[in-house]
Design a protein around this motif. Sequence first.
Motif, short mmCIF file in Angstrom:
data_model
loop_
_atom_site.label_atom_id
_atom_site.label_comp_id
_atom_site.label_asym_id
_atom_site.label_seq_id
_atom_site.Cartn_x
_atom_site.Cartn_y
_atom_site.Cartn_z
N ALA A 116 0.84 -1.21 0.00
CA ALA A 116 0.00 0.00 0.00
C ALA A 116 0.87 1.26 0.00
CB ALA A 116 -0.94 -0.01 1.20
N PHE B 191 0.54 4.14 -2.91
CA PHE B 191 0.14 5.52 -2.66
C PHE B 191 1.28 6.52 -2.74
CE2 PHE B 191 -3.36 3.18 -0.57
CZ PHE B 191 -4.37 3.68 -1.37
N SER C 64 -3.11 -0.38 -8.14
CA SER C 64 -4.04 0.13 -7.14
C SER C 64 -4.53 -0.93 -6.17
CB SER C 64 -5.26 0.76 -7.83
OG SER C 64 -5.90 -0.21 -8.63
N ASN C 65 -4.25 -2.20 -6.40
CA ASN C 65 -4.71 -3.26 -5.51
C ASN C 65 -3.53 -4.05 -4.97
OD1 ASN C 65 -7.36 -2.56 -6.04
ND2 ASN C 65 -7.53 -4.00 -7.72
N ASN D 183 -6.28 -9.47 -5.34
CA ASN D 183 -7.08 -8.36 -4.81
C ASN D 183 -7.33 -8.53 -3.31
OD1 ASN D 183 -7.28 -7.07 -7.33
ND2 ASN D 183 -9.02 -8.33 -7.89
N THR E 282 -8.27 -3.90 -1.74
CA THR E 282 -8.68 -3.05 -2.88
C THR E 282 -9.05 -1.67 -2.35
OG1 THR E 282 -10.90 -3.95 -2.71
CG2 THR E 282 -9.46 -4.97 -4.33
N PRO E 283 -8.05 -0.82 -2.12
CA PRO E 283 -8.33 0.48 -1.50
C PRO E 283 -8.98 1.50 -2.44
CG PRO E 283 -6.02 0.31 -2.04
CD PRO E 283 -6.63 -1.02 -2.35
N ASN E 284 -8.97 1.24 -3.73
CA ASN E 284 -9.45 2.25 -4.68
C ASN E 284 -10.67 1.79 -5.45
OD1 ASN E 284 -7.40 4.10 -4.08
ND2 ASN E 284 -5.98 2.97 -5.36
N GLU E 285 -11.59 1.12 -4.79
CA GLU E 285 -12.80 0.71 -5.50
C GLU E 285 -13.57 1.95 -5.93
OE1 GLU E 285 -15.14 -2.57 -4.15
OE2 GLU E 285 -13.55 -3.16 -2.76
N ILE E 286 -13.96 1.99 -7.19
CA ILE E 286 -14.54 3.21 -7.77
C ILE E 286 -16.02 3.38 -7.46
CG2 ILE E 286 -15.11 2.20 -10.02
CD1 ILE E 286 -13.56 5.65 -9.46
N LEU F 116 -16.91 5.54 -4.43
CA LEU F 116 -16.52 6.94 -4.67
C LEU F 116 -17.52 7.64 -5.58
CD1 LEU F 116 -12.68 6.49 -5.18
CD2 LEU F 116 -13.85 7.34 -3.16
#
Length: 127
Positions: free
Chosen positions: A41, A45, A52-53, A70, A73-77, A80
């Motif tokens: 992570a 970042f 992204s995973n 996976n 998965t911190p950036n699930e769209i 958002l």
Amino acid sequence: AKLNYTTMGSGSLAAMAVMESSWKEDMTEAEAVELVQRSIAAGIFNDLGSGSNVDLCVLRTDGTKDYRRNDVTPNEIAPLRQRVQHSSLLTMNPGLTPTLGPPQIQPHPQRVGLADVDIVVRMEVET
């Protein structure tokens, strides 16, 4: 000096910083997995070239393996997108832009495909 861990890839410097600060002897598997998740992570970042995973592969001393695609998965769209408040003032319906006359779109009279293109230059490669 020989290390018990390594990091690779474009985010490896950030990942190595986490490993160096948190690795210890005799960690449990759960502690090691959490450390690797935090390391990856940090790479994600702190480096624009990283993905992204978090994908993990646990290799155990008894020879068993655990592939975790996976795992984090911190950036699930979807969540958002659901939080974005869309203003109705920004909705552009057809016909809002005034024009001087009817559209003057004419299709190209001849279609060109890949079969119509000749490749004349070969790429030069130094050996």
